[in-house]
Design a protein around this motif. Sequence first.
Motif, PDB file in Angstrom:
ATOM      1  N   GLU A 257       0.818  -1.210   0.000  1.00  0.00           N
ATOM      2  CA  GLU A 257       0.000   0.000   0.000  1.00  0.00           C
ATOM      3  C   GLU A 257       0.855   1.264   0.000  1.00  0.00           C
ATOM      4  OE1 GLU A 257      -3.354   0.420  -0.407  1.00  0.00           O
ATOM      5  OE2 GLU A 257      -3.255  -1.706  -0.894  1.00  0.00           O
ATOM      6  N   GLY A 258       1.957   1.252   0.714  1.00  0.00           N
ATOM      7  CA  GLY A 258       2.857   2.407   0.695  1.00  0.00           C
ATOM      8  C   GLY A 258       3.436   2.622  -0.695  1.00  0.00           C
ATOM      9  N   TRP A 259       3.853   1.531  -1.321  1.00  0.00           N
ATOM     10  CA  TRP A 259       4.387   1.619  -2.675  1.00  0.00           C
ATOM     11  C   TRP A 259       3.305   2.103  -3.651  1.00  0.00           C
ATOM     12  CZ3 TRP A 259       8.980   2.086  -4.534  1.00  0.00           C
ATOM     13  CH2 TRP A 259       9.179   1.949  -5.905  1.00  0.00           C
ATOM     14  N   ASP A 260       2.076   1.624  -3.479  1.00  0.00           N
ATOM     15  CA  ASP A 260       0.976   2.044  -4.341  1.00  0.00           C
ATOM     16  C   ASP A 260       0.698   3.542  -4.184  1.00  0.00           C
ATOM     17  OD1 ASP A 260      -1.204   1.148  -6.227  1.00  0.00           O
ATOM     18  OD2 ASP A 260      -2.421   2.068  -4.636  1.00  0.00           O
ATOM     19  N   LYS A 261       0.757   4.034  -2.960  1.00  0.00           N
ATOM     20  CA  LYS A 261       0.567   5.474  -2.721  1.00  0.00           C
ATOM     21  C   LYS A 261       1.656   6.272  -3.429  1.00  0.00           C
ATOM     22  CE  LYS A 261      -1.734   5.285   1.792  1.00  0.00           C
ATOM     23  NZ  LYS A 261      -1.957   3.838   1.853  1.00  0.00           N
ATOM     24  N   LEU A 262       2.877   5.762  -3.383  1.00  0.00           N
ATOM     25  CA  LEU A 262       3.993   6.434  -4.030  1.00  0.00           C
ATOM     26  C   LEU A 262       3.822   6.414  -5.551  1.00  0.00           C
ATOM     27  CD1 LEU A 262       6.645   7.821  -3.270  1.00  0.00           C
ATOM     28  CD2 LEU A 262       7.758   5.592  -3.385  1.00  0.00           C
ATOM     29  N   ALA A 263       3.415   5.288  -6.082  1.00  0.00           N
ATOM     30  CA  ALA A 263       3.259   5.131  -7.532  1.00  0.00           C
ATOM     31  C   ALA A 263       2.049   5.897  -8.076  1.00  0.00           C
ATOM     32  CB  ALA A 263       3.142   3.648  -7.883  1.00  0.00           C
ATOM     33  N   HIS A 264       1.031   6.067  -7.261  1.00  0.00           N
ATOM     34  CA  HIS A 264      -0.206   6.747  -7.679  1.00  0.00           C
ATOM     35  C   HIS A 264      -0.495   7.917  -6.743  1.00  0.00           C
ATOM     36  CE1 HIS A 264      -0.525   2.515  -9.063  1.00  0.00           C
ATOM     37  NE2 HIS A 264      -0.789   3.130 -10.199  1.00  0.00           N
ATOM     38  N   TYR A 265       0.491   8.770  -6.594  1.00  0.00           N
ATOM     39  CA  TYR A 265       0.444   9.868  -5.641  1.00  0.00           C
ATOM     40  C   TYR A 265      -0.794  10.755  -5.798  1.00  0.00           C
ATOM     41  CZ  TYR A 265       2.782  12.906  -2.258  1.00  0.00           C
ATOM     42  OH  TYR A 265       3.115  13.601  -1.133  1.00  0.00           O
ATOM     43  N   PRO A 266      -1.117  11.201  -7.015  1.00  0.00           N
ATOM     44  CA  PRO A 266      -2.308  12.069  -7.157  1.00  0.00           C
ATOM     45  C   PRO A 266      -3.602  11.379  -6.713  1.00  0.00           C
ATOM     46  CG  PRO A 266      -0.940  12.217  -9.127  1.00  0.00           C
ATOM     47  CD  PRO A 266      -0.393  11.091  -8.289  1.00  0.00           C
ATOM     48  N   GLY A 267      -3.745  10.106  -7.009  1.00  0.00           N
ATOM     49  CA  GLY A 267      -4.938   9.371  -6.588  1.00  0.00           C
ATOM     50  C   GLY A 267      -5.004   9.233  -5.077  1.00  0.00           C
ATOM     51  N   ALA A 268      -3.853   9.011  -4.455  1.00  0.00           N
ATOM     52  CA  ALA A 268      -3.809   8.905  -2.994  1.00  0.00           C
ATOM     53  C   ALA A 268      -4.174  10.237  -2.350  1.00  0.00           C
ATOM     54  CB  ALA A 268      -2.432   8.441  -2.537  1.00  0.00           C
ATOM     55  N   LEU A 269      -3.679  11.329  -2.942  1.00  0.00           N
ATOM     56  CA  LEU A 269      -4.039  12.663  -2.433  1.00  0.00           C
ATOM     57  C   LEU A 269      -5.540  12.908  -2.531  1.00  0.00           C
ATOM     58  CD1 LEU A 269      -1.210  14.974  -3.845  1.00  0.00           C
ATOM     59  CD2 LEU A 269      -1.701  14.497  -1.431  1.00  0.00           C
ATOM     60  N   ALA A 270      -6.124  12.516  -3.677  1.00  0.00           N
ATOM     61  CA  ALA A 270      -7.567  12.704  -3.876  1.00  0.00           C
ATOM     62  C   ALA A 270      -8.365  11.884  -2.867  1.00  0.00           C
ATOM     63  CB  ALA A 270      -7.958  12.319  -5.300  1.00  0.00           C
ATOM     64  N   TYR A 271      -7.937  10.652  -2.599  1.00  0.00           N
ATOM     65  CA  TYR A 271      -8.630   9.792  -1.635  1.00  0.00           C
ATOM     66  C   TYR A 271      -8.576  10.415  -0.237  1.00  0.00           C
ATOM     67  CZ  TYR A 271      -9.948   5.644   1.025  1.00  0.00           C
ATOM     68  OH  TYR A 271     -10.568   4.764   1.873  1.00  0.00           O
ATOM     69  N   MET A 272      -7.413  10.936   0.125  1.00  0.00           N
ATOM     70  CA  MET A 272      -7.278  11.569   1.435  1.00  0.00           C
ATOM     71  C   MET A 272      -8.178  12.797   1.530  1.00  0.00           C
ATOM     72  SD  MET A 272      -3.166  11.142   2.042  1.00  0.00           S
ATOM     73  CE  MET A 272      -3.141  11.876   3.666  1.00  0.00           C
ATOM     74  N   ALA A 273      -8.176  13.609   0.479  1.00  0.00           N
ATOM     75  CA  ALA A 273      -9.001  14.826   0.472  1.00  0.00           C
ATOM     76  C   ALA A 273     -10.476  14.480   0.591  1.00  0.00           C
ATOM     77  CB  ALA A 273      -8.738  15.623  -0.803  1.00  0.00           C
ATOM     78  N   MET A 274     -10.875  13.381  -0.065  1.00  0.00           N
ATOM     79  CA  MET A 274     -12.269  12.947  -0.015  1.00  0.00           C
ATOM     80  C   MET A 274     -12.701  12.628   1.424  1.00  0.00           C
ATOM     81  SD  MET A 274     -13.983   9.922  -2.319  1.00  0.00           S
ATOM     82  CE  MET A 274     -13.194   8.557  -1.489  1.00  0.00           C
TER      83      MET A 274
END
Length: 153
Positions: free
Chosen positions: A31-48
């Motif tokens: 999951e950490g690697w996925d957040k790093l690889a898909h940073y904009p998507g992870a940011l959007a999920y957090m903002a949501m």
Amino acid sequence: MSETLTRGLRASGPPLDLLGRLLLVSVFIAEGWDKLAHYPGALAYMAMHGVPGALLPFAIVVEIGCSLLVLAGWHTRLAALGLAVFSAAAAILFHLGAPGRSELLHFEKDLALAGAFLILAARGAGGLSLDALGEAGCWVAPSAADRGSRSAS
């Protein structure tokens, strides 16, 4: 039968500790690697979920860094405590009160992982770990006094 099983599990303890640590942290490394690889998507999920995006680098470091420490069994208690806090925070921030059975399951899973990490923090990594090697004196850095006595000889 129970006594035989207990003896067998005790004898298998160090390899089971290592396997348990591997299974426990594998999801966090992925999951950490996925957040790093898909940073904009992870940011959007957090903002949501109302979580500040500034916490994303910290989350990645905790997930990957603490997981690698736990896997190696180095500073295991502290790293496990970090992952316990991270798991409990994720449960509360992302899943508490969210509608649906799936969200409840994620909430419960994150709390269960926090509990597993608390057990690891309390008990340590076990025999197959860098912590155990250090405790056994197998890889302790020489003290200044030791270095001085070696150069004098």
